[in-house]
Design an enzyme around this catalytic site. Structure first.
Site, PDB file in Angstrom:
ATOM      1  CG  HIS A   1      -8.151   3.313  -0.752  1.00 47.11           C
ATOM      2  ND1 HIS A   1      -9.442   2.281  -0.495  1.00 47.11           N
ATOM      3  CD2 HIS A   1      -7.264   2.334  -1.162  1.00 47.11           C
ATOM      4  CE1 HIS A   1      -8.915   1.002  -0.429  1.00 47.11           C
ATOM      5  NE2 HIS A   1      -7.664   1.030  -0.875  1.00 47.11           N
TER       6      HIS A   1
ATOM      7  N   GLY B   1       0.782  -1.245  -0.099  1.00 40.29           N
ATOM      8  CA  GLY B   1      -0.153  -0.090   0.029  1.00 40.29           C
ATOM      9  C   GLY B   1       0.981   1.214  -0.101  1.00 40.29           C
TER      10      GLY B   1
ATOM     11  CG  MET C   1      -7.605   2.171   5.442  1.00 38.54           C
ATOM     12  SD  MET C   1      -6.496   2.484   4.170  1.00 38.54           S
ATOM     13  CE  MET C   1      -7.435   1.827   2.590  1.00 38.54           C
TER      14      MET C   1
ATOM     15  NE  ARG D   1      -1.265  -5.010  -0.255  1.00 42.12           N
ATOM     16  CZ  ARG D   1      -1.820  -3.993  -0.202  1.00 42.12           C
ATOM     17  NH1 ARG D   1      -2.810  -3.637  -0.912  1.00 42.12           N
ATOM     18  NH2 ARG D   1      -1.573  -3.369   0.915  1.00 42.12           N
TER      19      ARG D   1
ATOM     20  N   GLY E   1       5.596  -2.082   3.510  1.00 35.11           N
ATOM     21  CA  GLY E   1       5.066  -2.297   4.989  1.00 35.11           C
ATOM     22  C   GLY E   1       5.363  -3.843   5.070  1.00 35.11           C
ATOM     23  CG  ASP E   2       2.911  -6.348   7.248  1.00 39.29           C
ATOM     24  OD1 ASP E   2       2.426  -5.849   6.372  1.00 39.29           O
ATOM     25  OD2 ASP E   2       1.892  -6.861   8.131  1.00 39.29           O
TER      26      ASP E   2
END
Ligand code: F6P
Length: 326
Positions: free
Chosen positions: A256, A14, A173, A75, A105-106
């Site tokens: 979003h 994201g 979020m 992704r 991110g993770d």
């Protein structure tokens, strides 16, 4: 030694406000140190499908103030397969890249960890996510901007909530982390926050309702973290409306819009500091570390720690929300 380093930089997962400031800092620190730098488009996809662009200092001009990411993001399913990662490695080598800076991110961090172990590629990562859910860093790039966006939105919703004397559930979020909901609630003076980390504990919602939304108030705002554990704002609103038909309940899902917008000063500075530190870490021969910030100081966090899924949230803040909303 420095001359031989060629860094590929990518943004993945994201997008988060401040990613552009991070790309800028990486590019310019590399060039300042005489290192070649190449932009990889669409995250790991750009490695798998060979979308790699040589970067000059001008490539990152006039972007520090822009949300999103000029490198685009994705992704990437192909990168989850051994074949995909092999293709990514071959393309990387063919482009002359021998080190990576990954901003994400993770999920992005997990991908980097696996890639680094399989192909012995030095990687420095930067935590770029609005969720703030990476272990080993007090905050992540984009989190402050998203918090401010939430605060502005809740301020506006409060105007109408007060005028109509309504109970609002506002979903924010955070996937499986309550940092945005909890700190968003504090910043906007909300009456309660419902977060996945504490969903089984003292049900603030019931408390709020049984207090008759407080005698001094005729409207209330509850921030809900999007998560199966919390049931989301829709689920909670439905439950409350059924149990307490006397309340005029409304739901607002911020969605979003929380990911967009010009980064705050705080995110721009964080991204700039971390970008410089990521390149310096590679120059120092460090590998497979995420740059984190702890008590204002930059630190190198091993990937294995950063991707732990139990970043602690300050539980005492939940009580504070309650105290400050009397
Ligand atoms: O991880 C960042 C995040 O914004 C989460 O908070 C959210 O659950 C998710 O991404 C949404 O992803 P997508 O943009 O793919 O719908």
């Amino acid at each position: 030694m420095n001359k031989k380093l060629c860094i590929g930089v990518l943004t993945s997962g994201g997008d988060a406000p401040g990613m552009n400031a991070a790309i800028r800092a990486v590019t310019r620190t590399a060039i300042y140190n005489g290192i070649e730098v190449k932009g990889i488009m669409r995250g790991y996809k750009g490695l798998v499908f060979n979308e790699i662009i040589p970067f000059k200092t001008e490539n990152v001009s006039n972007i520090i103030q822009r949300g999103g990411t000029i490198l685009k993001t994705a992704r990437c399913d192909e990168f989850r397969t051994p074949e995909g990662r092999k293709t990514a490695y071959d393309n990387m080598v063919a482009a002359g890249i021998n080190a990576l800076v990954v901003i994400g991110g993770d999920g992005s961090m997990t991908g980097a960890y696996q890639f680094a172990r399989e192909f012995d590629v030095p990687i420095a990562a930067m935590p770029g996510t609005i969720d703030n859910d990476l272990y080993g860093t007090d905050t992540t790039i984009g989190y402050d901007t998203a918090l401010n966006t939430i605060m502005d939105a809740v301020d506006k919703i409060r105007d109408t909530a007060t005028s109509h004397e309504r109970l609002f559930f506002i979903e924010v979020m955070g996937r499986s982390a309550g940092f945005l909901a909890l700190n968003g609630a504090i910043a906007s003076g909300a009456e309660a926050a419902i977060i996945p980390e504490m969903y089984t504990e003292a049900d603030q919602l019931d408390e709020l309702i049984s207090n008759g939304m407080r005698k001094s108030k005729n409207s209330s705002i509850v921030l809900v973290a999007e998560s199966e554990l919390t049931g989301g704002a829709m689920g909670l609103a439905k439950r409350v409306q059924e149990e307490y038909p006397q309340y005029d309940v409304r739901v607002s899902i911020l969605g979003h819009l929380q990911r967009g917008g010009s980064p705050t000063a705080s995110d721009r500075i964080l991204a700039s500091r971390m970008g410089e530190a990521a390149v310096n870490a590679l120059l120092d021969g460090q590998r497979n570390v995420m740059i984190g910030i702890q008590n204002g100081n930059l630190v190198n966090v091993p990937f294995s720690k950063a991707i732990r899924d139990d970043k602690p949230i300050d539980r005492s803040l939940m009580n504070m929300v309650k105290i400050l909303s009397i």
